[in-house]
Enzyme design. Structure first.
Site, PDB file in Angstrom:
ATOM      1  N   ASP A  14      28.033 -62.395  35.680  1.00  0.00           N
ATOM      2  CA  ASP A  14      28.750 -62.095  34.434  1.00  0.00           C
ATOM      3  C   ASP A  14      28.646 -60.587  34.198  1.00  0.00           C
ATOM      4  O   ASP A  14      28.017 -59.871  34.970  1.00  0.00           O
ATOM      5  CB  ASP A  14      28.188 -62.928  33.275  1.00  0.00           C
ATOM      6  CG  ASP A  14      26.726 -62.613  32.987  1.00  0.00           C
ATOM      7  OD1 ASP A  14      26.155 -61.714  33.644  1.00  0.00           O
ATOM      8  OD2 ASP A  14      26.145 -63.258  32.110  1.00  0.00           O
TER       9      ASP A  14
ATOM     10  N   ASP B 182      30.472 -73.041  34.589  1.00  0.00           N
ATOM     11  CA  ASP B 182      29.047 -72.791  34.783  1.00  0.00           C
ATOM     12  C   ASP B 182      28.355 -73.192  33.502  1.00  0.00           C
ATOM     13  O   ASP B 182      28.955 -73.129  32.432  1.00  0.00           O
ATOM     14  CB  ASP B 182      28.763 -71.300  35.037  1.00  0.00           C
ATOM     15  CG  ASP B 182      28.769 -70.505  33.734  1.00  0.00           C
ATOM     16  OD1 ASP B 182      29.860 -70.151  33.256  1.00  0.00           O
ATOM     17  OD2 ASP B 182      27.685 -70.282  33.161  1.00  0.00           O
TER      18      ASP B 182
ATOM     19  N   CYS C 267      22.298 -93.596  39.944  1.00  0.00           N
ATOM     20  CA  CYS C 267      22.306 -92.240  40.528  1.00  0.00           C
ATOM     21  C   CYS C 267      21.710 -92.254  41.935  1.00  0.00           C
ATOM     22  O   CYS C 267      20.707 -92.919  42.191  1.00  0.00           O
ATOM     23  CB  CYS C 267      21.501 -91.299  39.631  1.00  0.00           C
ATOM     24  SG  CYS C 267      21.376 -89.625  40.276  1.00  0.00           S
TER      25      CYS C 267
ATOM     26  N   CYS D 106      20.581 -89.463  43.566  1.00  0.00           N
ATOM     27  CA  CYS D 106      19.879 -88.199  43.858  1.00  0.00           C
ATOM     28  C   CYS D 106      18.481 -88.471  44.418  1.00  0.00           C
ATOM     29  O   CYS D 106      17.958 -89.579  44.303  1.00  0.00           O
ATOM     30  CB  CYS D 106      19.814 -87.311  42.614  1.00  0.00           C
ATOM     31  SG  CYS D 106      18.461 -87.707  41.494  1.00  0.00           S
TER      32      CYS D 106
ATOM     33  N   CYS E  77      16.010 -89.907  41.815  1.00  0.00           N
ATOM     34  CA  CYS E  77      16.223 -91.326  41.465  1.00  0.00           C
ATOM     35  C   CYS E  77      15.969 -92.258  42.647  1.00  0.00           C
ATOM     36  O   CYS E  77      15.586 -93.404  42.455  1.00  0.00           O
ATOM     37  CB  CYS E  77      17.632 -91.518  40.907  1.00  0.00           C
ATOM     38  SG  CYS E  77      17.822 -90.732  39.299  1.00  0.00           S
TER      39      CYS E  77
ATOM     40  N   HIS F  62      17.954 -83.990  39.416  1.00  0.00           N
ATOM     41  CA  HIS F  62      18.764 -85.094  38.879  1.00  0.00           C
ATOM     42  C   HIS F  62      19.932 -84.575  38.031  1.00  0.00           C
ATOM     43  O   HIS F  62      21.071 -85.012  38.201  1.00  0.00           O
ATOM     44  CB  HIS F  62      17.898 -86.052  38.055  1.00  0.00           C
ATOM     45  CG  HIS F  62      18.713 -87.017  37.270  1.00  0.00           C
ATOM     46  ND1 HIS F  62      19.291 -88.128  37.840  1.00  0.00           N
ATOM     47  CD2 HIS F  62      19.126 -86.990  35.974  1.00  0.00           C
ATOM     48  CE1 HIS F  62      20.007 -88.754  36.927  1.00  0.00           C
ATOM     49  NE2 HIS F  62      19.930 -88.084  35.788  1.00  0.00           N
TER      50      HIS F  62
HETATM   51 ZN   LIG Z   1      19.255 -88.966  39.764  1.00  0.00          ZN
END
Ligand SMILES: [Zn+2]
Length: 401
Positions: free
Chosen positions: A115, A287, A325, A327, A330, A356
């Site tokens: 930025d 973002d 999820c 990920c 998880c 996560h």
């Molecule tokens: Zn997750």
């Protein structure tokens, strides 16, 4: 062709920006598919191709807090944002340049965005003084006095060396309509000065539309910034205290005025719901600090609403944060374990929650991109909105407290 030779062409009786000399050919944006206003595209950068829509995690201090670059790549992150204000103060943009630039310094091989420093400087409301030429402010690190101008911001971003850099702009309080007009006009003059100061052909300089929540000002700003030869256009001044309805109304007015053939970046936004709403209105780049900031506050996105893992009800909970999820967190850990890490103040808690939360945002945006390409975006949007509606998150948050 000499990129630096001239910035203007004589067209008729007036001078115009010479676009061919200012937009480097390496930043090509192509639309792959669109459904209504939602777009899927590709944006070429010197550090690889971005597949849009894209969500950029924020690495304020040249690091996405608690995560290594390898972990970010495993999450499927492509674009990372760093903050010019922070890196200018510490360790200093010249030091970063000496160490080979920001990619080399932080070991992030994919595209980077910085930025302009404007947003942070204007947030220091007690210690900064604005004039038409620039802003004088005091460092939050040691109280020393500094000055940013459009030219200085571009020079600092040149030293940092990100692929996408931003014009110096003024983000004003959206509720102060008179001042918003002054700030917008100043932002326009600064956009031209930023363009004039821009030299590196391997950096894409994006313009920024301002104007608060005043739709007339937004129209003016969108038209003015679109008339300048930026390879991409950002919408600033949102997610700063306005209502969701105001944000959506602003996007509804601004995005149709932006060139089709340039990426559009909605700065500092937002939640999973904001992402869906923004993409539906034609935004390509996002973002937000939210996924990692929530992680530091022990909170996780979930399809059931936002969870606060510090809550005692999770002490013996054998389930993952979110059973839907995929990920690493998880697939591997229970809510009980994460709650234990938080209670014991172990830093792994921040890492697991960041993995996560970022996975949630990145996989959502990838799912949406695939749907735009398949032509199923319209039929899936209500399902996503139902899943990620902000009210549900707030209700759950309240229940957790
Ligand atoms: Zn997750």
């Amino acid at each position: 062709m000499d990129f630096h030779r001239t910035r203007f062409l004589m067209i008729g009786k007036s001078y115009r920006w010479d676009i061919s000399l200012i937009i480097p050919p390496m930043f090509e944006f192509n639309l792959v598919a669109r459904q209504d206003n939602a777009r899927a595209g590709t944006f070429q950068t010197p550090h690889g191709e971005l597949r849009t829509p894209v969500f950029a995690p924020v690495g304020t201090q040249a690091t996405v807090k608690t995560l290594t670059p390898d972990q970010l790549e495993d999450l499927g992150a492509s674009l990372v944002l760093s903050n010019t204000y922070h890196l200018y103060l510490r360790p200093g943009d010249e030091l970063v340049a000496e160490m080979g630039g920001l990619h080399e310094f932080m070991q992030w091989p994919q595209p980077l965005l910085t930025d302009s420093g404007g947003y942070q400087v204007f947030s220091l409301s007690d210690t900064r003084k604005i004039d038409d030429d620039g802003v004088t402010f005091k460092s939050h690190v040691d109280g020393s006095t500094h000055r940013f101008t459009p030219e200085r911001s571009i020079q600092i971003q040149k030293n940092l060396g990100a692929d996408i850099i931003m014009v110096f702009d003024e983000c004003s309080d959206p509720n102060d309509r008179d001042y918003t007009r002054i700030a917008m006009e100043r932002t326009h003059r600064w956009a031209e000065r930023s363009l004039q100061a821009h030299r590196r052909t391997d950096q894409a300089l994006f313009g920024i539309v301002q104007g608060g929540v005043d739709l007339d000002l937004r129209v003016k700003s969108a038209e003015f910034i679109s008339s300048l030869p930026f390879p991409g256009i950002a919408i600033g001044g949102l997610s700063v205290g306005e209502t969701k309805a105001e944000m959506h109304a602003t996007l509804d007015v601004v995005t149709p005025l932006l060139p089709e053939n340039k990426p559009r970046y909605l700065m500092g936004v937002g939640t999973p719901e904001d992402l869906i709403q923004g993409i539906a209105r034609g935004i390509d780049i996002f973002d937000c600090v939210l996924p990692t900031r929530l992680a530091r506050h022990n909170a996780a996105f979930s399809s059931e609403g936002r969870l606060n893992l510090m809550n005692a009800v999770y002490a013996r909970d054998p389930r993952p944060i979110d059973e839907t999820c995929g990920c690493y967190t998880c697939r591997t850990f229970t809510r009980a374990y994460i709650r234990h890490l938080i209670s014991a103040k172990e830093s792994l808690a921040g890492t697991l929650l960041s993995i996560h939360n970022l996975h949630t945002m990145i996989s959502l945006v990838n799912e949406i991109r695939a749907a735009i390409i398949e032509g199923t975006f319209e039929s899936k949007i209500s399902l996503w909105l139902e899943q990620w509606h902000g009210n549900a998150e707030r209700v759950k948050m309240k229940a957790d407290q």
